[in-house]
Design a protein around this motif. Structure first.
Motif, PDB file in Angstrom:
ATOM      1  N   ARG A 192       7.642  -0.568  -4.803  1.00 47.90           N
ATOM      2  CA  ARG A 192       6.954   0.717  -4.636  1.00 47.90           C
ATOM      3  C   ARG A 192       6.104   0.623  -3.382  1.00 47.90           C
ATOM      4  O   ARG A 192       5.370  -0.345  -3.186  1.00 47.90           O
ATOM      5  N   VAL A 236       3.992  -2.577 -11.963  1.00 52.58           N
ATOM      6  CA  VAL A 236       3.687  -3.457 -10.845  1.00 52.58           C
ATOM      7  C   VAL A 236       3.757  -4.901 -11.325  1.00 52.58           C
ATOM      8  O   VAL A 236       3.220  -5.250 -12.374  1.00 52.58           O
ATOM      9  N   THR A 264       8.004  -4.239  -8.316  1.00 48.49           N
ATOM     10  CA  THR A 264       8.015  -3.597  -9.619  1.00 48.49           C
ATOM     11  C   THR A 264       9.094  -4.215 -10.501  1.00 48.49           C
ATOM     12  O   THR A 264      10.109  -4.703 -10.015  1.00 48.49           O
ATOM     13  N   THR A 300      10.086   4.539  -4.050  1.00 49.30           N
ATOM     14  CA  THR A 300      10.387   3.545  -5.069  1.00 49.30           C
ATOM     15  C   THR A 300      11.813   3.039  -4.877  1.00 49.30           C
ATOM     16  O   THR A 300      12.662   3.756  -4.343  1.00 49.30           O
TER      17      THR A 300
END
Length: 166
Positions: free
Chosen positions: A90, A110, A104, A79
């Motif tokens: 991500r 998302v 993200t 991440t």
């Protein structure tokens, strides 16, 4: 000048022989010295897991995912937090599915770009894919399903045991 960000490398499962190679790859991308503790992964006997929090320039999550992708029996996620000038990211990887990438937002959700939604709407209208399958693809549902037992296989967490078939 590169903008710094933070992130986490979650190695969900790696055979012991890969552990030092993963550390070397992370050191090569992030610089400095990488110091991680490997612990047994209860979801799959004979493999190990670790987490590495990092601070490095924007784009380091992509570089880590590129450095680690393609290694047999390795499962990981990377991440990267958003900055004032970049989206977060991500990356999820499994040997059977390959790499999934998603942008993200501030809280780790998302974010699906408009052009990707439009492309899947066209494919759905043409009957190439159902809208549910398209959304599952955009959200990385298959990666989440495969990684979930490894994410929660720590002490006290329910485990779905995976058995090696010979």
């Amino acid at each position: 000048m590169s903008i710094p960000t933070r992130g986490v490398l979650y190695v969900h499962s790696a055979p012991s022989a890969l552990c030092p190679h993963i550390e070397w790859a992370a050191t090569g991308v992030l610089g400095g010295t990488v110091d991680v503790d490997w612990v047994a992964q209860p979801a799959e006997p004979g493999v190990y897991r670790t987490e590495l929090s990092w601070q490095a320039p924007v784009g380091s999550a992509a570089a880590l995912a590129s450095a680690l992708r393609g290694w047999e029996r390795l499962r990981f996620e990377v991440t990267e937090e958003p900055t004032t000038s970049s989206e977060g990211a991500r990356y999820s990887y499994t040997p059977s599915l390959g790499v999934f990438h998603a942008m993200t937002g501030l809280h780790g959700d998302v974010v699906i770009p408009e052009d990707r939604i439009k492309a899947f709407r066209v494919k759905a209208a043409l009957g190439e894919v159902s809208m549910d399958d398209a959304l599952d693809g955009l959200l990385g549902v298959a990666w989440d399903a495969e990684l979930e037992p490894f994410r929660h296989a720590g002490d006290g967490a329910p485990v779905r045991w995976l058995h090696q078939v010979i």
